[in-house]
Design an enzyme around this catalytic site. Structure first.
Site, short mmCIF file in Angstrom:
data_model
loop_
_atom_site.label_atom_id
_atom_site.label_comp_id
_atom_site.label_asym_id
_atom_site.label_seq_id
_atom_site.Cartn_x
_atom_site.Cartn_y
_atom_site.Cartn_z
N CYS A 133 101.67 -109.47 -18.03
CA CYS A 133 101.97 -108.88 -19.11
C CYS A 133 102.00 -109.75 -20.25
O CYS A 133 102.04 -111.22 -20.29
CB CYS A 133 103.69 -108.70 -18.36
SG CYS A 133 104.51 -108.39 -20.34
N CYS A 154 106.81 -103.18 -18.65
CA CYS A 154 107.16 -104.21 -18.05
C CYS A 154 108.39 -104.44 -17.35
O CYS A 154 109.57 -104.01 -17.91
CB CYS A 154 106.91 -105.30 -18.70
SG CYS A 154 106.90 -107.68 -17.22
N CYS A 167 97.69 -95.48 -18.37
CA CYS A 167 96.50 -95.86 -19.33
C CYS A 167 97.40 -96.78 -19.86
O CYS A 167 98.02 -96.38 -20.80
CB CYS A 167 97.15 -93.98 -20.12
SG CYS A 167 96.21 -94.04 -21.47
FE FE Z 1 106.56 -108.72 -19.70
#
Ligand code: FE
Length: 173
Positions: A86, A135, A158
Site C-alpha cells: 500500500c 487497504c 483491478c
Molecule cells: Fe494502507
C-alpha cells in the site's frame, strides 16, 4: 512543634506532586480513550497529513477514491518479481506471482497475499454495482475486484498503480 510543621509542609508538597502527576496521567488516558473510540483503521491520519505524505496522484486515488487513466499507471506493463505494498501505509497486499495481463489498462492480480490485508465493500457509484478493494490497515482505496479473472480464483483485482508501491523480491524480508 517546629519539626512537626516542617514535616506537614513536606507532606503537603509530596501530596500536591502526586495530585499533579495523577491528573496529568488521567487527562492523557482520557484523550487516548477518545482517540481509540474514533479509530476505524490501525493507521489513521488527518487529510492534511495524508496530503503532506502522498504525492498528488496517490492522494487522489487512496484518499479520494480516484481512478488513474487506463494504461497510464507505472505498474500496468510491469512484471518484475516482488511484492506490492500500500502506497499509504506500506502494508503488503499483492505478489508478482499473481499479477497477470488482463488488458484492462490497470495492474491486475488474481489474488491477494492475505485476505486480512484488504477489505471489500459494495460501491454503487457511477451507476454501477462494483466491489471496492480497500487497504485494511489504513482504509486507502486501491481499486475494485471483479469475477472475470483467471484460474484458480477467477478473480480480477483491478488496482491503481498510484495506490501501490513495488518492492523487488531481493528486498522482501
Ligand atoms: Fe494502507
Amino acid at each position: 512543634m517546629f519539626p512537626h510543621k516542617k514535616e506537614m509542609r513536606t507532606l503537603i508538597i509530596f501530596c500536591s506532586l502526586i495530585l499533579v502527576s495523577a491528573s496529568g496521567i488521567s487527562a492523557q488516558d482520557s484523550t487516548n480513550t477518545k482517540n481509540q473510540a474514533m479509530k476505524t483503521f490501525e493507521i489513521e491520519k488527518s487529510e492534511t497529513e495524508w496530503q503532506k505524505e502522498l504525492n498528488a496522484e496517490s492522494y487522489k486515488v487512496l484518499r479520494q477514491c480516484g481512478t488513474e487513466y487506463p494504461g497510464t499507471g507505472k505498474y500496468y506493463d510491469f512484471y518484475e518479481e516482488g511484492s506490492y505494498h500500500c502506497a499509504g501505509c506500506g502494508s503488503v497486499l499483492f505478489s508478482s506471482d499473481t499479477k497477470y495481463h488482463s488488458g484492462s489498462g490497470w495492474p491486475s492480480f488474481y489474488d491477494v497475499i492475505s485476505g486480512d490485508q484488504v477489505i471489500l465493500e459494495e460501491d454503487t457509484s457511477l451507476g454501477m454495482v462494483r466491489t471496492e478493494v480497500k487497504c485494511a490497515t489504513c482504509g486507502g482505496h486501491l481499486g475494485h475486484v471483479f469475477s472475470d479473472g483467471p484460474k484458480p480464483t477467477q478473480l480480477r483485482y483491478c488496482i491503481n498503480s498510484a495506490s501501490l508501491k513495488f518492492m523487488p523480491a531481493a528486498k522482501v524480508r
